[in-house]
Design an enzyme around this catalytic site. Structure first.
Site, PDB file in Angstrom:
ATOM      1  N   CYS A  36      59.744  51.772  -0.964  1.00 49.19           N
ATOM      2  CA  CYS A  36      59.250  52.435   0.234  1.00 49.19           C
ATOM      3  C   CYS A  36      60.114  51.966   1.412  1.00 49.19           C
ATOM      4  CB  CYS A  36      57.774  52.084   0.458  1.00 49.19           C
ATOM      5  SG  CYS A  36      57.115  52.790   1.967  1.00 49.19           S
ATOM      6  N   HIS A  80      63.164  61.553  -5.928  1.00 51.06           N
ATOM      7  CA  HIS A  80      63.139  62.529  -4.835  1.00 51.06           C
ATOM      8  C   HIS A  80      63.788  63.827  -5.263  1.00 51.06           C
ATOM      9  CE1 HIS A  80      61.792  59.929  -1.503  1.00 51.06           C
ATOM     10  NE2 HIS A  80      62.292  58.974  -2.276  1.00 51.06           N
ATOM     11  N   GLU A 116      55.073  63.591   0.177  1.00 48.77           N
ATOM     12  CA  GLU A 116      55.187  62.381  -0.648  1.00 48.77           C
ATOM     13  C   GLU A 116      54.279  62.413  -1.874  1.00 48.77           C
ATOM     14  OE1 GLU A 116      55.186  58.479   0.928  1.00 48.77           O
ATOM     15  OE2 GLU A 116      56.236  59.059   2.754  1.00 48.77           O
ATOM     16  N   CYS A 175      59.456  59.454   5.923  1.00 48.15           N
ATOM     17  CA  CYS A 175      59.642  58.838   4.603  1.00 48.15           C
ATOM     18  C   CYS A 175      61.052  58.244   4.582  1.00 48.15           C
ATOM     19  CB  CYS A 175      59.459  59.883   3.499  1.00 48.15           C
ATOM     20  SG  CYS A 175      59.723  59.197   1.847  1.00 48.15           S
ATOM     21  N   GLY A 211      62.934  59.017   1.439  1.00 47.55           N
ATOM     22  CA  GLY A 211      63.200  60.467   1.500  1.00 47.55           C
ATOM     23  C   GLY A 211      64.392  60.755   2.400  1.00 47.55           C
TER      24      GLY A 211
HETATM   25  N1  LIG Z   1      55.274  58.092  -1.879  1.00 46.06           N
HETATM   26  C1  LIG Z   1      56.420  57.371  -2.323  1.00 46.06           C
HETATM   27  C2  LIG Z   1      56.436  55.943  -1.929  1.00 46.06           C
HETATM   28  C3  LIG Z   1      56.484  55.719  -0.449  1.00 46.06           C
HETATM   29  C4  LIG Z   1      57.758  56.209   0.222  1.00 46.06           C
HETATM   30  C5  LIG Z   1      57.752  55.880   1.667  1.00 46.06           C
HETATM   31  N2  LIG Z   1      56.809  56.418   2.518  1.00 46.06           N
HETATM   32  C6  LIG Z   1      59.097  55.602   2.291  1.00 46.06           C
HETATM   33  O1  LIG Z   1      59.141  55.388   3.509  1.00 46.06           O
HETATM   34  O2  LIG Z   1      60.091  55.506   1.578  1.00 46.06           O
HETATM   35  C7  LIG Z   1      56.532  57.449  -3.853  1.00 46.06           C
HETATM   36  O3  LIG Z   1      55.549  57.755  -4.526  1.00 46.06           O
HETATM   37  O4  LIG Z   1      57.640  57.216  -4.365  1.00 46.06           O
END
Ligand SMILES: N[C@@H](CCC[C@H](N)C(=O)O)C(=O)O
Length: 276
Positions: free
Chosen positions: A75, A161, A210, A219, A222
């Site tokens: 994250c 992603h 997400e 993100c 992301g």
């Molecule tokens: N939802 C993501 C994990 C969290 C990602 C995050 N918010 C970021 O800032 O990178 C997953 O399930 O991979």
């Protein structure tokens, strides 16, 4: 069990951060889900758990749980908040922190203007490692969704992603299409879905649906994945400003085999205590 925590955010991607170095904490997916509820719990996109490292070359281990209770690999916004948290709680005085994550490690640097730079590691592009079902690695894949074919990129920053290019991110069907692609059978561990509008070679707009949460205000992984996808397609410069609904991140990537660097802020909102 009474547990002390901090509520933090990175550009509006919000976290409950718990120190499991100085306190004993036991979490189940149900507990995380209950705490994530924005009406009856603390409310957050992710819960971050700070633990002692298992490796001698690391300062801490950090674990990440999505609001749906699932544990994930990485994250980006959380990593910056984590760096701020361990310094505010005086768990370290280091300005460069080595942290162990579920799939490897990351290096976090606290910069002078309160910005934090994270070495997010080398992006993973091999379909089997993302994981993504494809015969061979490509810059663009055709993904069939409910009878329509979309051109997508697939990148892992430790977590998976899928990135789509759009003409106008404000009009993009982030919730509807994001929800369907998140659970697409070609992404067996589900996927985070980014919608990127390229404004110029050094500036993009991005919205991310997400995995395990829904659309968030920002993100970090992301943003890294989107810049990698844009660079692989020859559309972006080495350093790109990524405009997310919650604010901006600077992302740099020299190219294949090189790590991605992410720079941005981390904010503490309040500290609290809760019975788990
Ligand atoms: N939802 C993501 C994990 C969290 C990602 C995050 N918010 C970021 O800032 O990178 C997953 O399930 O991979």
């Amino acid at each position: 069990m009474l547990v002390r925590f901090s509520k933090m955010h990175g550009l509006g991607n919000d976290f409950m951060v718990i120190d499991a170095v100085a306190q004993r904490v036991r979490l189940t997916p149900e507990t995380v889900k209950r705490l994530a509820d924005r009406h009856t719990g603390v409310g957050f996109d992710q819960l971050l758990l700070v633990e002692p490292p298992s490796r001698p070359d690391m300062d801490f281990r950090y674990r990440i749980f999505n609001a749906d209770g699932s544990e994930v690999e990485h994250c980006g916004n959380g990593a910056r908040c984590f760096a701020r948290f361990v310094r505010e709680r005086r768990l370290t005085v280091k300005q460069e922190i080595q942290v162990e994550t579920a799939k490897g490690s990351a290096v976090l640097k606290v910069l002078q203007d309160r910005q934090i730079q994270v070495d997010m590691g080398v992006p993973i592009l091999q379909p089997v490692e993302i994981p993504f079902a494809a015969e061979r690695q490509a810059e663009v894949y055709s993904l069939e969704v409910e009878g329509t074919s979309y051109d997508v990129s697939a990148v892992s920053m430790g977590n998976p992603h899928c990135v789509l290019l759009v003409d106008d991110v404000a009009q993009a069907p982030v919730k509807q299409l994001g929800r369907v692609i998140e659970c697409h059978p070609r992404f067996p561990q589900r996927v985070n879905v980014g919608f990127m509008q390229i404004l110029s070679p050094d500036r993009v707009k991005l919205r991310v649906f997400e995995r395990g949460v829904g659309e968030t205000r920002a993100c970090g992984t992301g943003a890294c994945a989107a810049v990698v996808a844009g660079r692989l397609r020859g559309l972006l410069d080495e350093t790109v400003c990524v405009e997310l609904p919650g604010g901006e991140l600077q992302i740099s990537w020299k190219g294949q085999g090189q790590p991605v660097l992410m720079t941005g802020p981390a904010t503490t909102v309040y500290e609290g205590q809760i019975y788990l």
